[in-house]
Scaffold this motif. Structure first.
Motif, PDB file in Angstrom:
ATOM      1  N   ALA A 163       7.382  -2.353  -4.842  1.00  0.00           N
ATOM      2  CA  ALA A 163       8.363  -1.497  -4.188  1.00  0.00           C
ATOM      3  C   ALA A 163       9.135  -0.669  -5.217  1.00  0.00           C
ATOM      4  N   LEU A 164       9.328  -1.247  -6.423  1.00  0.00           N
ATOM      5  CA  LEU A 164       9.997  -0.509  -7.491  1.00  0.00           C
ATOM      6  C   LEU A 164       9.191   0.719  -7.890  1.00  0.00           C
ATOM      7  N   ALA A 165       7.869   0.600  -7.957  1.00  0.00           N
ATOM      8  CA  ALA A 165       7.010   1.739  -8.295  1.00  0.00           C
ATOM      9  C   ALA A 165       7.062   2.800  -7.199  1.00  0.00           C
ATOM     10  N   ALA A 166       7.105   2.355  -5.943  1.00  0.00           N
ATOM     11  CA  ALA A 166       7.209   3.318  -4.841  1.00  0.00           C
ATOM     12  C   ALA A 166       8.498   4.125  -4.947  1.00  0.00           C
ATOM     13  N   ARG A 167       9.600   3.444  -5.288  1.00  0.00           N
ATOM     14  CA  ARG A 167      10.880   4.148  -5.444  1.00  0.00           C
ATOM     15  C   ARG A 167      10.857   5.068  -6.660  1.00  0.00           C
ATOM     16  N   LYS A 168      10.290   4.598  -7.756  1.00  0.00           N
ATOM     17  CA  LYS A 168      10.289   5.392  -8.983  1.00  0.00           C
ATOM     18  C   LYS A 168       9.549   6.720  -8.787  1.00  0.00           C
ATOM     19  N   TYR A 169       8.388   6.662  -8.119  1.00  0.00           N
ATOM     20  CA  TYR A 169       7.571   7.868  -7.950  1.00  0.00           C
ATOM     21  C   TYR A 169       7.809   8.548  -6.599  1.00  0.00           C
ATOM     22  N   ASN A 170       8.775   8.006  -5.825  1.00  0.00           N
ATOM     23  CA  ASN A 170       9.170   8.610  -4.553  1.00  0.00           C
ATOM     24  C   ASN A 170       7.971   8.770  -3.617  1.00  0.00           C
ATOM     25  N   LEU A 181       0.866  -1.174   0.000  1.00  0.00           N
ATOM     26  CA  LEU A 181       0.000   0.000   0.000  1.00  0.00           C
ATOM     27  C   LEU A 181       0.902   1.223   0.000  1.00  0.00           C
ATOM     28  N   ILE A 182       0.778   2.055  -1.018  1.00  0.00           N
ATOM     29  CA  ILE A 182       1.712   3.159  -1.269  1.00  0.00           C
ATOM     30  C   ILE A 182       0.947   4.479  -1.228  1.00  0.00           C
ATOM     31  N   SER A 183       1.394   5.402  -0.374  1.00  0.00           N
ATOM     32  CA  SER A 183       0.659   6.666  -0.236  1.00  0.00           C
ATOM     33  C   SER A 183       1.470   7.672   0.562  1.00  0.00           C
ATOM     34  N   ARG A 184       1.169   8.948   0.366  1.00  0.00           N
ATOM     35  CA  ARG A 184       1.725  10.010   1.206  1.00  0.00           C
ATOM     36  C   ARG A 184       0.808  10.294   2.395  1.00  0.00           C
ATOM     37  N   LYS A 212       0.679   2.843 -12.915  1.00  0.00           N
ATOM     38  CA  LYS A 212      -0.198   3.978 -13.213  1.00  0.00           C
ATOM     39  C   LYS A 212      -0.966   4.383 -11.968  1.00  0.00           C
ATOM     40  N   GLY A 213      -1.398   3.407 -11.184  1.00  0.00           N
ATOM     41  CA  GLY A 213      -2.100   3.717  -9.949  1.00  0.00           C
ATOM     42  C   GLY A 213      -1.246   4.496  -8.974  1.00  0.00           C
ATOM     43  N   VAL A 214       0.028   4.121  -8.842  1.00  0.00           N
ATOM     44  CA  VAL A 214       0.937   4.844  -7.952  1.00  0.00           C
ATOM     45  C   VAL A 214       1.137   6.273  -8.450  1.00  0.00           C
ATOM     46  N   GLU A 215       1.281   6.413  -9.757  1.00  0.00           N
ATOM     47  CA  GLU A 215       1.453   7.752 -10.334  1.00  0.00           C
ATOM     48  C   GLU A 215       0.240   8.635 -10.059  1.00  0.00           C
ATOM     49  N   MET A 216      -0.963   8.056 -10.158  1.00  0.00           N
ATOM     50  CA  MET A 216      -2.182   8.831  -9.930  1.00  0.00           C
ATOM     51  C   MET A 216      -2.357   9.202  -8.464  1.00  0.00           C
ATOM     52  N   ALA A 217      -1.945   8.305  -7.569  1.00  0.00           N
ATOM     53  CA  ALA A 217      -2.186   8.529  -6.139  1.00  0.00           C
ATOM     54  C   ALA A 217      -1.131   9.397  -5.464  1.00  0.00           C
ATOM     55  N   LYS A 218       0.012   9.588  -6.110  1.00  0.00           N
ATOM     56  CA  LYS A 218       1.167  10.149  -5.403  1.00  0.00           C
ATOM     57  C   LYS A 218       0.922  11.544  -4.840  1.00  0.00           C
ATOM     58  N   PRO A 265       6.045   6.937  -0.217  1.00  0.00           N
ATOM     59  CA  PRO A 265       6.306   5.979   0.867  1.00  0.00           C
ATOM     60  C   PRO A 265       5.412   4.734   0.793  1.00  0.00           C
ATOM     61  N   ILE A 266       5.922   3.635   1.292  1.00  0.00           N
ATOM     62  CA  ILE A 266       5.120   2.422   1.474  1.00  0.00           C
ATOM     63  C   ILE A 266       4.494   2.489   2.860  1.00  0.00           C
ATOM     64  N   VAL A 267       3.170   2.541   2.894  1.00  0.00           N
ATOM     65  CA  VAL A 267       2.439   2.636   4.164  1.00  0.00           C
ATOM     66  C   VAL A 267       2.331   1.266   4.820  1.00  0.00           C
ATOM     67  N   ALA A 268       2.100   0.239   3.995  1.00  0.00           N
ATOM     68  CA  ALA A 268       2.014  -1.138   4.505  1.00  0.00           C
ATOM     69  C   ALA A 268       2.615  -2.065   3.459  1.00  0.00           C
ATOM     70  N   ALA A 269       3.547  -2.900   3.880  1.00  0.00           N
ATOM     71  CA  ALA A 269       4.262  -3.774   2.949  1.00  0.00           C
ATOM     72  C   ALA A 269       3.688  -5.188   2.966  1.00  0.00           C
ATOM     73  N   ASN A 270       3.813  -5.858   1.811  1.00  0.00           N
ATOM     74  CA  ASN A 270       3.440  -7.278   1.680  1.00  0.00           C
ATOM     75  C   ASN A 270       2.016  -7.545   2.162  1.00  0.00           C
ATOM     76  N   ILE A 271       1.057  -6.863   1.545  1.00  0.00           N
ATOM     77  CA  ILE A 271      -0.335  -6.969   1.983  1.00  0.00           C
ATOM     78  C   ILE A 271      -1.107  -8.043   1.215  1.00  0.00           C
ATOM     79  N   GLU A 272      -0.426  -8.813   0.356  1.00  0.00           N
ATOM     80  CA  GLU A 272      -1.102  -9.887  -0.359  1.00  0.00           C
ATOM     81  C   GLU A 272      -1.612 -10.934   0.632  1.00  0.00           C
TER      82      GLU A 272
END
Length: 278
Positions: free
Chosen positions: A155-162, A95-98, A138-144, A164-171
């Motif tokens: 995690a690569l998308a989180a780094r690319k768009y700078n 889960l990736i968000s500011r 695209k979702g990370v880009e829209m939400a950033k 933060p990862i709010v919650a990791a490995n949520i599968e």
């Protein structure tokens, strides 16, 4: 990848933009020396491989949680391309968000991550709005830069768009794995640990499917997947996609395929290629 680059770096198409899971699969198979090119759709990848604009394409085919990706499977009905290899990639969703998790009201991602994280979402974000987009990146880009928004992605998308990862490995399943196919026009040679994929249509009559599968059973050939899809030519007419262990040149596999070909008259060998380790 290094050996290929000494001659000419291969051009590889993947479902983009950058930092998607398909991009990660492409990098894991071909390395950073290849020329990786993002595409907006699986259809566009098939078209450009077919027209020799790409050496290879990397496309998702199935997930251990969500099952088969029918968009990819259906492409083999329309294109005469070969499966050159397969890639199994462990998928970790984040889960990736500011925004802090308690402020999140909207989550962007593809339908597959929503399916693969539904238990976590129900327990932690039960009232959020889930908005489907074309790719996880695209979702990370829209939400950033949006208030109250988040995305599910790599995690690569989180780094690319700078972001933060709010919650990791949520599968929901910790061994969540997606299988990708490398498509092209090359015929891989036997390695001793191979897989063959075929598609075949049969007449609709009692025992037809049993007769189709019996030559493989009689020769001890392990079938790893069987999936049916409409042929799109006639209502209720089906084509069966079958994966099996072994190379098309192996005597037992070749003999079974000859019997199926003689009895059905409609078989297409999609490729014999090295098995990947799950």
């Amino acid at each position: 990848s290094g050996c290929l680059a000494r001659e000419q770096p291969p051009t590889v198409g993947y479902l983009g933009p950058e930092a998607t899971f398909t991009h990660l699969a492409s990098l894991s198979e071909f390395g950073s020396n290849a020329l990786h090119k993002p595409y907006e759709s699986i259809l566009d990848i098939f078209i450009d491989v077919d027209r020799d604009r790409l050496d290879y394409g990397v496309v998702p085919i199935e997930n251990s949680t969500g099952g088969v990706i029918h968009t990819t499977l259906d492409m083999f009905l329309d294109f005469e391309l070969t499966i050159c290899s397969e890639i199994f990639l462990h998928i970790h969703h984040n889960l990736i968000s500011r925004n802090p998790i308690e402020n999140i009201k909207t989550v962007y991602s593809k339908i597959e991550p929503f399916q693969q994280c539904q238990t976590w979402l129900r327990e932690n974000l039960p009232k959020v709005q889930l908005i489907e987009v074309s790719t996880t990146a695209k979702g990370v880009e829209m939400a950033k830069d949006r208030n109250y928004a988040a995305a599910i992605g790599s995690a690569l998308a989180a780094r690319k768009y700078n972001v933060p990862i709010v919650a990791a490995n949520i599968e929901d399943m910790k061994d969540n794995t997606t299988r990708f196919l490398v498509i092209g026009k090359q015929q891989p040679k036997p390695t001793g640990k191979d897989k063959t994929s075929i598609m075949v249509s049969i007449h609709d009559r009692p025992g037809a499917l049993f007769e189709l599968l019996r030559p493989f059973h009689d020769r001890g050939i392990n079938l790893t997947k069987i999936e049916s899809r409409p042929t799109r030519r006639k209502a209720w007419e089906l084509v069966f996609f079958i994966d099996m262990e072994g190379h098309r040149s192996d005597p037992a596999v070749a003999e079974a395929l000859d019997i199926v070909r003689a009895s059905t008259g409609s078989i297409k060998i999609m490729g014999s290629y090295p098995q990947d380790v799950k």
